[in-house]
Design a protein around this motif. Sequence first.
Motif, PDB file in Angstrom:
ATOM      1  N   SER A 226      35.554  38.510  33.272  1.00 61.28           N
ATOM      2  CA  SER A 226      34.314  38.698  33.456  1.00 61.28           C
ATOM      3  C   SER A 226      34.422  39.418  35.052  1.00 61.28           C
ATOM      4  O   SER A 226      35.278  39.267  35.677  1.00 61.28           O
ATOM      5  CB  SER A 226      33.323  37.398  33.498  1.00 61.28           C
ATOM      6  OG  SER A 226      32.205  37.680  34.319  1.00 61.28           O
ATOM      7  N   LEU A 227      33.427  40.617  35.054  1.00 60.73           N
ATOM      8  CA  LEU A 227      33.405  41.172  36.570  1.00 60.73           C
ATOM      9  C   LEU A 227      33.085  39.900  37.609  1.00 60.73           C
ATOM     10  O   LEU A 227      33.472  40.188  38.754  1.00 60.73           O
ATOM     11  CB  LEU A 227      32.223  42.167  36.390  1.00 60.73           C
ATOM     12  CG  LEU A 227      31.973  42.966  37.548  1.00 60.73           C
ATOM     13  CD1 LEU A 227      33.450  43.951  37.587  1.00 60.73           C
ATOM     14  CD2 LEU A 227      31.098  44.116  37.357  1.00 60.73           C
ATOM     15  N   LEU A 228      32.393  39.027  37.062  1.00 56.81           N
ATOM     16  CA  LEU A 228      31.782  37.929  37.964  1.00 56.81           C
ATOM     17  C   LEU A 228      33.150  36.854  38.254  1.00 56.81           C
ATOM     18  O   LEU A 228      33.041  36.389  39.371  1.00 56.81           O
ATOM     19  CB  LEU A 228      30.626  37.272  37.260  1.00 56.81           C
ATOM     20  CG  LEU A 228      29.275  37.629  37.823  1.00 56.81           C
ATOM     21  CD1 LEU A 228      29.085  39.085  37.157  1.00 56.81           C
ATOM     22  CD2 LEU A 228      28.231  36.717  37.305  1.00 56.81           C
ATOM     23  N   ASP A 229      34.041  37.047  37.674  1.00 58.68           N
ATOM     24  CA  ASP A 229      35.216  36.170  37.934  1.00 58.68           C
ATOM     25  C   ASP A 229      36.305  37.016  38.654  1.00 58.68           C
ATOM     26  O   ASP A 229      37.232  36.422  39.296  1.00 58.68           O
ATOM     27  CB  ASP A 229      36.070  35.805  36.457  1.00 58.68           C
ATOM     28  CG  ASP A 229      35.094  34.658  35.909  1.00 58.68           C
ATOM     29  OD1 ASP A 229      33.859  34.403  36.470  1.00 58.68           O
ATOM     30  OD2 ASP A 229      35.443  34.470  34.806  1.00 58.68           O
ATOM     31  N   LEU A 230      36.006  38.406  38.867  1.00 57.27           N
ATOM     32  CA  LEU A 230      36.990  39.025  39.629  1.00 57.27           C
ATOM     33  C   LEU A 230      37.220  38.584  40.964  1.00 57.27           C
ATOM     34  O   LEU A 230      38.374  38.513  41.621  1.00 57.27           O
ATOM     35  CB  LEU A 230      36.605  40.565  39.497  1.00 57.27           C
ATOM     36  CG  LEU A 230      37.455  41.586  40.332  1.00 57.27           C
ATOM     37  CD1 LEU A 230      38.951  41.734  39.698  1.00 57.27           C
ATOM     38  CD2 LEU A 230      36.792  43.119  40.279  1.00 57.27           C
ATOM     39  N   PRO A 231      36.185  38.348  41.837  1.00 58.15           N
ATOM     40  CA  PRO A 231      36.511  38.029  43.221  1.00 58.15           C
ATOM     41  C   PRO A 231      37.471  36.905  43.241  1.00 58.15           C
ATOM     42  O   PRO A 231      38.179  36.837  44.440  1.00 58.15           O
ATOM     43  CB  PRO A 231      35.246  37.774  43.980  1.00 58.15           C
ATOM     44  CG  PRO A 231      34.345  37.454  42.614  1.00 58.15           C
ATOM     45  CD  PRO A 231      34.707  38.619  41.599  1.00 58.15           C
ATOM     46  N   HIS A 232      37.326  36.014  42.540  1.00 60.03           N
ATOM     47  CA  HIS A 232      38.043  34.579  42.506  1.00 60.03           C
ATOM     48  C   HIS A 232      39.567  35.055  42.310  1.00 60.03           C
ATOM     49  O   HIS A 232      40.525  34.525  42.883  1.00 60.03           O
ATOM     50  CB  HIS A 232      37.649  33.509  41.628  1.00 60.03           C
ATOM     51  CG  HIS A 232      38.395  32.302  41.515  1.00 60.03           C
ATOM     52  ND1 HIS A 232      38.707  31.347  42.763  1.00 60.03           N
ATOM     53  CD2 HIS A 232      39.354  31.742  40.680  1.00 60.03           C
ATOM     54  CE1 HIS A 232      39.394  30.529  42.525  1.00 60.03           C
ATOM     55  NE2 HIS A 232      39.855  30.499  41.329  1.00 60.03           N
TER      56      HIS A 232
END
Length: 434
Positions: A226-232
């Motif tokens: 997920s793009l939202l999981d990328l920063p982690h």
Amino acid sequence: MVIQHLLRQARQYELDGAWVAVAATFAALASAQPSDHRFLVNQANALWLADLPDAARECYARALRISPDCPVSKRGLASCLRDLNQFEAAVALHQELEAVLLPGSPDRLANLWAHSQVLVGLQRFAEAFACMALRRPWMEGVLHPTGDPLVPQLTLVSEQGFGDTLQFVRFLEPLVSLRHAAGLSGGLQLLVEASMVELLREGLAWLQEPPQVRPKPQQLPADSLSLLDLPHALGQQDVAPNGPHGGYLVSPLWTSEGPGLHPEVTASGAWLVGLVTAAGRPLVDPFCLREYQKRTLPELIIWRLVRELQRHESVVVDLQFGDEATRHHGLGLNLQDPGVSLEGFAATARVVAQLDLVITVDTAMAHLVGAMGRPCWVLLPWSADPRWLREGSLCPWYPNSRLFRQPRTGDWHGAVDQLLECFSSTCVVAAKAP
């Protein structure tokens, strides 16, 4: 029989979206069955959906006095505290819930997501990104998403709404840099909604090795991230730095000649101000409808805002999309047509690139203009989405954006007062040369 009748009545009110009536019905049930906390919980849920968080908070607290371990009451109470800008208290409740909810349970996964959003509001970004990554796989069929950004073939997939995608593609720049430093060439794919493909192909072309941007298929690859999981996955401690010119979606195609505003308008010397006054209208979802009602300007406010902007001899360009565009026509406002359909984000970006300023409520337009590094003024309800923080006129996501908040719940006049004062002292003083 009476209880069954009241439950059927509550269901009918719910279908009609009459949330105060739903709350009244459950209040009657709670009075009839004072030992059953569930009626109070449903009353509180209805009050929250009616955007009455103070009243909902009291009902959740009463329910917790009857059943102190009820996770639904605690999560509902945390939502009320978030809406009342009491982020620290909301975080404490989410942490309390995380310690007792079963791993993988729907309640725990919903709590992780809600927890992550409040942490964003406190600018505790590393913790927020970790919470996002711990929640359940977000689409059916994606059972074991990878957290490794350095696999040879990496597929990123958009999640949530358009605004979230536009906000989180900022992390493509550190991802590409990391992969390049590791000797990885190519192998990066980004799957998004069809209306965003052209925008992201053009706007990310400046990257050293831009991703292959493709429409999101119905069946997602099993190893998607997920793009939202990328920063982690990248170990980000805060929001990524912006790219060229203060934005991370940048393309020379958007400033070259092409469809858009009429040359006579752009050459007039007047301030060109784009305007969006309503969020996207949902069809059925009660939460989305609540957000739509909170973020959408009433017609009286729209009339006043446009007339004041035009009084300062600016040209107001109609950027409203969807069914709500008819409100501007119905009010008889003399707004400039953008010259192109706003169905696709790339076409919208071409119009935005020609404007001096965009004024918008909290919707995808705010994220598009911010991602482009263009001047954007965002009108926010008093209890705004935590991503905009809880106070102040600036936010870390978009340095060229300015926030104008309701000074109290429902007070759009107060927010518009701030905006118009700023417009008068800033935009008009710095008049454009003909």
